[in-house]
Design an enzyme around this catalytic site. Structure first.
Site, PDB file in Angstrom:
ATOM      1  N   ALA A 169      -1.178  -3.221  -8.284  1.00  0.00           N
ATOM      2  CA  ALA A 169      -1.021  -4.315  -7.318  1.00  0.00           C
ATOM      3  C   ALA A 169      -2.281  -4.463  -6.478  1.00  0.00           C
ATOM      4  O   ALA A 169      -2.764  -5.580  -6.247  1.00  0.00           O
ATOM      5  CB  ALA A 169       0.193  -4.068  -6.431  1.00  0.00           C
ATOM      6  N   ASP A 170      -2.828  -3.358  -6.012  1.00  0.00           N
ATOM      7  CA  ASP A 170      -4.089  -3.391  -5.272  1.00  0.00           C
ATOM      8  C   ASP A 170      -5.199  -4.002  -6.109  1.00  0.00           C
ATOM      9  O   ASP A 170      -5.947  -4.878  -5.660  1.00  0.00           O
ATOM     10  CB  ASP A 170      -4.513  -1.967  -4.887  1.00  0.00           C
ATOM     11  CG  ASP A 170      -3.831  -1.467  -3.630  1.00  0.00           C
ATOM     12  OD1 ASP A 170      -3.435  -2.290  -2.788  1.00  0.00           O
ATOM     13  OD2 ASP A 170      -3.714  -0.243  -3.478  1.00  0.00           O
TER      14      ASP A 170
END
Length: 396
Positions: A169-170
């Site tokens: 996600a990052d």
């Protein structure tokens, strides 16, 4: 040392990196690797927090912050904010991942800066978005993996939800932000105007669910865990040969027929349990068991040769050591060598996109906190007296 561009592609752009941890620094690394002059603004040593990915000497930090310069500024001091604004005045892009309210409190939000710098491209990355009921919540990669649906389809059927082994996600939020910045810079060439763009870990994760979202939104189907096997294309997944595991991907009826013949099981082609995709889906477990029985007769090298020659996609499942011993990885030249002033020779993975005329590389190792502070401040026109006074006051 002044700006040392890693590529000619973006060397005309200056980026002010106000980010910490991973998503924002990833976005800025993408731009730095293509030549942008990325100036990382960090807190002075005496007030720093846990923002350095395991410490600035760690391998994670070294990888994420290569090709950047670093300045320290105390943004709690008026002169620190004033100096930052002078820095922004000569920049094309600002990237931040503060909590949504922080930039307004500091007076460095898009509206405030764009009033004086209408060509500014301003990128914000957050956990959940700039507005909405969860906007002020702290964001973290695994939280977004869970809320965005990824963990519900990862892992073995019937077992606990499973996160993936990287901060996806990052990373995706950072890469999408970099893409948005490039789009905004292209649009600016036509309009002459900058703009605010923003993304979040949650938005990135929902988008990355890809065909699983259309399975639900169009077909009304809520996906569940499928373990190491593809949820809709069967047989595709992890199988065990005599000497270990391998991946095999069988897509389409023609490839299925080739696969059956290579495994010495042409009868599967007409077997009513396996002859078409719906039948293979219903009888997935029985088919996988039979495939493993056939594969167990030979080592992986045999099957990889036979299957690839027959046009059936397959490959080893490498650990990290094996990845970088892989002949194709070596051929692609993905590992870049650099010498760090602080750590000596380093090997880092470069960009996965090759531009033939303006390639990206690793031109500069990750900086120490504030390594380029005085250099950058002098570029703003500040003299030695200013530097001495500001240093004594803890401004940088």
């Amino acid at each position: 040392m002044p700006h040392l561009p890693a590529s000619a592609a973006l060397q005309r752009f200056r980026v002010i990196d106000l980010t910490q941890v991973r998503a924002g620094p990833t976005a800025c690394r993408q731009l730095a690797d293509w030549g942008a002059d990325v100036i990382q603004v960090q807190m002075p040593e005496h007030m720093r927090g846990d923002d350095t990915l395991g410490g600035q000497d760690g391998s994670d930090y070294q990888y994420t912050h290569r090709n950047k310069r670093s300045i320290t500024l105390d943004l709690k001091q008026a002169e620190g904010i004033a100096t930052l604004k002078r820095l922004i005045a000569g920049a094309d892009v600002v990237v931040e991942n503060f909590r949504p309210d922080v930039k307004y409190r500091l007076g460095i939000d898009y509206e405030s800066l764009a009033a004086d710098h209408p060509r500014l491209v301003y990128a914000s990355i957050s956990g959940f978005g700039q507005t909405g009921p969860l906007a002020t919540r702290p964001g973290f990669d695994q939280i977004a993996q869970g809320m965005g649906g990824l963990m519900s389809v990862t892992g073995e059927p019937g077992q606990a939800p499973m996160r993936v082994g990287i901060p996806i996600a990052d990373l995706c939020a950072g890469i999408f932000a970099a893409q948005g910045i490039l789009v905004a810079l292209l649009e600016r060439e036509a309009s002459g105007k900058g703009q605010w763009l923003h993304t979040s870990l949650l938005e990135a994760m929902v988008y990355m669910m890809d065909f699983q979202t259309s399975r639900y939104l169009i077909d009304g189907e809520v996906a569940t865990q499928a373990g190491n096997f593809h949820p809709t294309s069967i047989p595709t997944g992890v199988y065990k040969a005599r000497d270990g595991y391998m991946n095999i991907a069988v897509f389409g009826s023609k490839i299925w027929e080739r696969f059956c013949n290579i495994l010495g099981a042409p009868e599967w082609i007409t077997d009513e349990r396996y002859h078409d995709k719906p039948s293979r889906s219903v009888n997935r477990d029985a088919l996988n068991a039979e495939i493993n029985q056939r594969l167990a007769q030979q080592d992986r090298s045999h099957w990889i040769t036979q299957l690839n020659e027959g046009g059936v996609a397959c490959g080893l499942i490498n650990d990290m050591r094996e990845v970088f011993d892989e002949p194709q990885v070596r051929h692609l030249g993905m590992v870049k060598d650099i010498v760090s002033k602080w750590h000596g020779p380093q090997r880092l993975v470069g960009q996965p996109v090759q531009l033939e005329r303006t390639p990206g590389t690793v031109a500069r190792a990750a900086p120490r906190r504030g390594e380029h502070s005085e250099e950058i401040l002098r570029e703003l026109g500040l003299g030695q007296d200013d530097l001495t006074r500001m240093k004594a006051a803890g401004v940088y």
